[in-house]
Design a protein around this motif. Structure first.
Motif, mmCIF file in Angstrom:
data_model
loop_
_atom_site.group_PDB
_atom_site.id
_atom_site.type_symbol
_atom_site.label_atom_id
_atom_site.label_comp_id
_atom_site.label_asym_id
_atom_site.label_seq_id
_atom_site.Cartn_x
_atom_site.Cartn_y
_atom_site.Cartn_z
ATOM 1 N N LYS A 290 46.810 41.936 46.650
ATOM 2 C CA LYS A 290 46.148 42.636 45.810
ATOM 3 C C LYS A 290 45.917 43.427 45.602
ATOM 4 O O LYS A 290 44.832 44.552 44.942
ATOM 5 C CB LYS A 290 44.869 41.740 46.744
ATOM 6 C CG LYS A 290 43.900 42.438 47.746
ATOM 7 C CD LYS A 290 43.373 42.649 48.622
ATOM 8 C CE LYS A 290 42.716 42.198 50.092
ATOM 9 N NZ LYS A 290 42.264 43.451 49.459
ATOM 10 N N ALA B 196 49.913 42.388 38.542
ATOM 11 C CA ALA B 196 48.651 40.581 38.038
ATOM 12 C C ALA B 196 50.117 39.852 37.828
ATOM 13 O O ALA B 196 51.486 40.060 37.008
ATOM 14 C CB ALA B 196 48.099 40.905 36.868
ATOM 15 N N GLY C 205 37.937 37.051 39.177
ATOM 16 C CA GLY C 205 39.460 38.492 39.845
ATOM 17 C C GLY C 205 37.940 40.155 40.058
ATOM 18 O O GLY C 205 38.073 40.411 41.394
ATOM 19 N N LEU C 206 37.844 40.085 38.489
ATOM 20 C CA LEU C 206 37.089 41.789 38.405
ATOM 21 C C LEU C 206 35.822 41.452 39.598
ATOM 22 O O LEU C 206 35.105 42.025 39.868
ATOM 23 C CB LEU C 206 36.368 41.643 36.884
ATOM 24 C CG LEU C 206 37.819 41.808 36.027
ATOM 25 C CD1 LEU C 206 37.821 42.130 34.874
ATOM 26 C CD2 LEU C 206 38.800 42.755 36.664
ATOM 27 N N ARG D 293 35.876 41.834 43.278
ATOM 28 C CA ARG D 293 36.643 43.404 43.318
ATOM 29 C C ARG D 293 35.063 44.002 43.227
ATOM 30 O O ARG D 293 35.044 45.410 42.976
ATOM 31 C CB ARG D 293 37.794 44.305 42.265
ATOM 32 C CG ARG D 293 39.114 43.594 42.666
ATOM 33 C CD ARG D 293 39.571 43.704 41.760
ATOM 34 N NE ARG D 293 41.543 44.008 42.373
ATOM 35 C CZ ARG D 293 42.245 44.006 41.560
ATOM 36 N NH1 ARG D 293 41.985 45.004 41.292
ATOM 37 N NH2 ARG D 293 43.615 43.913 42.519
ATOM 38 N N THR E 118 33.332 44.908 40.395
ATOM 39 C CA THR E 118 33.735 45.685 39.240
ATOM 40 C C THR E 118 32.258 45.304 37.940
ATOM 41 O O THR E 118 31.685 44.136 38.374
ATOM 42 C CB THR E 118 34.706 44.903 38.216
ATOM 43 O OG1 THR E 118 35.586 44.906 38.661
ATOM 44 C CG2 THR E 118 34.552 45.761 37.243
ATOM 45 N N ARG F 258 35.905 44.197 29.160
ATOM 46 C CA ARG F 258 37.756 43.390 29.659
ATOM 47 C C ARG F 258 38.239 42.163 29.578
ATOM 48 O O ARG F 258 39.048 41.848 28.832
ATOM 49 C CB ARG F 258 37.881 44.123 31.247
ATOM 50 C CG ARG F 258 37.774 44.994 31.917
ATOM 51 C CD ARG F 258 38.488 45.781 33.073
ATOM 52 N NE ARG F 258 38.114 46.688 33.939
ATOM 53 C CZ ARG F 258 39.045 46.645 34.626
ATOM 54 N NH1 ARG F 258 40.090 45.865 35.815
ATOM 55 N NH2 ARG F 258 38.783 47.951 35.210
ATOM 56 N N ARG G 207 43.303 36.660 32.272
ATOM 57 C CA ARG G 207 43.015 36.592 33.176
ATOM 58 C C ARG G 207 43.966 37.947 34.184
ATOM 59 O O ARG G 207 43.270 38.260 34.859
ATOM 60 C CB ARG G 207 43.077 35.619 34.607
ATOM 61 C CG ARG G 207 42.817 36.320 35.899
ATOM 62 C CD ARG G 207 42.797 34.258 36.542
ATOM 63 N NE ARG G 207 44.096 33.436 35.800
ATOM 64 C CZ ARG G 207 43.894 32.626 37.154
ATOM 65 N NH1 ARG G 207 43.433 31.650 36.981
ATOM 66 N NH2 ARG G 207 45.453 31.727 36.728
ATOM 67 N N ALA G 208 45.023 37.758 33.201
ATOM 68 C CA ALA G 208 45.748 39.115 34.292
ATOM 69 C C ALA G 208 45.716 40.422 33.456
ATOM 70 O O ALA G 208 45.297 41.283 33.921
ATOM 71 C CB ALA G 208 47.367 38.324 34.241
ATOM 72 N N ARG H 123 42.554 42.651 34.404
ATOM 73 C CA ARG H 123 43.366 42.927 35.631
ATOM 74 C C ARG H 123 43.950 44.653 35.572
ATOM 75 O O ARG H 123 43.257 45.574 36.432
ATOM 76 C CB ARG H 123 43.713 42.617 36.799
ATOM 77 C CG ARG H 123 43.490 41.199 36.722
ATOM 78 C CD ARG H 123 43.538 40.358 38.344
ATOM 79 N NE ARG H 123 44.019 41.350 39.753
ATOM 80 C CZ ARG H 123 44.720 41.483 41.007
ATOM 81 N NH1 ARG H 123 45.578 40.051 40.797
ATOM 82 N NH2 ARG H 123 44.910 41.953 41.600
ATOM 83 N N GLU H 124 43.923 44.882 34.657
ATOM 84 C CA GLU H 124 44.194 46.257 34.054
ATOM 85 C C GLU H 124 45.389 47.022 34.991
ATOM 86 O O GLU H 124 45.270 48.008 35.972
ATOM 87 C CB GLU H 124 43.715 47.475 33.766
ATOM 88 C CG GLU H 124 42.466 47.284 32.438
ATOM 89 C CD GLU H 124 41.586 47.801 31.904
ATOM 90 O OE1 GLU H 124 41.638 49.066 33.013
ATOM 91 O OE2 GLU H 124 41.203 48.435 31.286
ATOM 92 N N PRO H 125 46.897 45.750 35.063
ATOM 93 C CA PRO H 125 47.507 46.448 36.586
ATOM 94 C C PRO H 125 48.530 47.166 35.636
ATOM 95 O O PRO H 125 49.352 47.329 34.682
ATOM 96 C CB PRO H 125 48.343 44.753 36.989
ATOM 97 C CG PRO H 125 48.536 44.169 35.568
ATOM 98 C CD PRO H 125 47.101 44.721 34.625
#
Length: 361
Positions: free
Chosen positions: A74, A79, A100-101, A104, A106, A114, A147-148, A151-153
């Motif tokens: 994590k 992601a 997921g956000l 976290r 967010t 997002r 979903r990935a 996350r802005e990975p």
């Protein structure tokens, strides 16, 4: 965005089986890298080690400038999109993408922005209120992608994400993921056993066999300049013709001798392999480099597959099976029987029969 570096990465299981043998690889910032190979080549294992889902038993993994060996998944800035969509069935698309956000913590406004931006990119805005059971497989896979994305990975990891889709959907999703890479410009690592996906999607491709890297190169270089027999046989469809043979010299020219049938090598290829004259080698030539011709060597056609604008011709020559692929115009009814074939040896490859390295590059 971030580069990914693997230094001497190994994976050995408690029973002593070694799945990954000291992989060294640098994936550039913003690059689309594809891992490809047959089942059991450790492509998914390597991806999972980058993700932190699999322990590393040797070597180092860097994401950006950070050594991430001991950093939990994590916190790695990645992601991952899996083969199974792994959506929560009781949640709507919006809730699945936002989950997921929310964990976290967010801010709600940022989550909303997002999710809606990702839904627009993936053309699933109208699905945000639906639940997974109300959608097709392709739509579910887009939600998993969304979903990935939210996350802005720094790095996206894909583990055979399209293998559960039908052929038509695979093509459209393949194109969409490639478009997303151009839009997002993130580093992406994509695992597949499908060489068509690898060839059409990757900036570069890493070809793996039994936990070892066979070659890392651009799709076209892998196709036209395979480093060894394995890569030559794995990349390309129909597969390259690979025939055990002998190199012989006659009147200043070098020939490939296939059980008495001699095929003359081009001057360029002959110069590169002249030290192997009198030795056994593996002769490799792609089906499209063979054509039906009046002045060729005689082969015995067993099967002809009509593909519309091209045909696959399977024939025997020197006791070995060959495949020829050639374009056709109009309706051609080619029959089984004897026919002459020309070999464009400027495009052939010669491999050392023991090391399997390409000695004709």
């Amino acid at each position: 965005m971030a580069k990914v570096i693997l230094k001497g990465v190994e994976k050995q299981y408690p029973n002593g089986f070694k799945a990954v043998h000291g992989i060294d690889l640098e994936i550039k910032d913003g690059e689309f890298m594809v891992f490809v190979g047959p089942s059991g080549c450790a492509k998914s294992t390597t991806l999972r080690m980058i993700a932190g889902l699999e322990d590393i038993t040797g070597g180092e993994v860097y994401i950006g400038d950070r050594l991430v060996n001991d950093i939990p998944p994590k916190d790695r800035g990645i992601a991952m999109v899996f083969q199974s969509y792994a959506l929560y069935p009781h949640m709507t698309v919006y809730e699945n993408m936002a989950f997921g956000l929310k964990l976290r913590k967010t801010p709600k406004e940022e989550i909303d922005r997002r999710v809606k931006d990702a839904a627009e990119k993936l053309e699933i805005t109208e699905l945000l209120d639906r639940k997974p059971k109300e959608m097709s497989g392709g739509q579910r896979q887009r939600v998993a992608l969304g979903r990935a994305i939210v996350r802005e990975p720094e790095v996206f990891l894909f583990d055979e994400p399209l293998s559960n889709l039908d052929a038509k959907l695979r093509v459209s999703m393949r194109v969409r993921i490639t478009q997303l890479h151009k839009e997002l410009k993130n580093t992406m690592i994509y695992v597949t056993h499908d060489q068509v996906e690898a060839m059409t999607m990757g900036d570069r491709i890493t070809v793996l066999k039994l936990g070892r890297i066979m070659q890392v190169d651009t799709p076209l270089n892998l196709y036209h300049k395979p480093a060894n027999k394995f890569v030559a046989g794995f990349i390309g469809s129909p597969t390259m013709n690979l025939i055990d043979s002998m190199l012989v010299e006659k009147e200043g020219s070098i020939y490939v001798d296939i059980n008495g049938v001699e095929i003359k090598l081009s001057e360029e290829k002959a110069e590169k392999v002249k030290s192997y004259v009198g030795k056994k080698v593996v002769f490799g030539i792609r089906p499209e480099a063979i054509s039906v011709a009046a002045d060729g060597v005689e082969g015995d056609i067993s099967v002809v597959e009509q593909m519309g604008n091209e045909e696959y011709i399977y024939f025997k020559l020197g006791g070995h099976q060959f495949t020829c692929r050639q374009n056709v115009e109009g309706i051609v009814h080619r029959k089984a029987g004897l026919e002459k074939f020309a070999f464009d040896t400027t495009k052939c490859h010669i491999f050392d029969i023991e090391t399997e390295e390409n000695i004709s590059l």
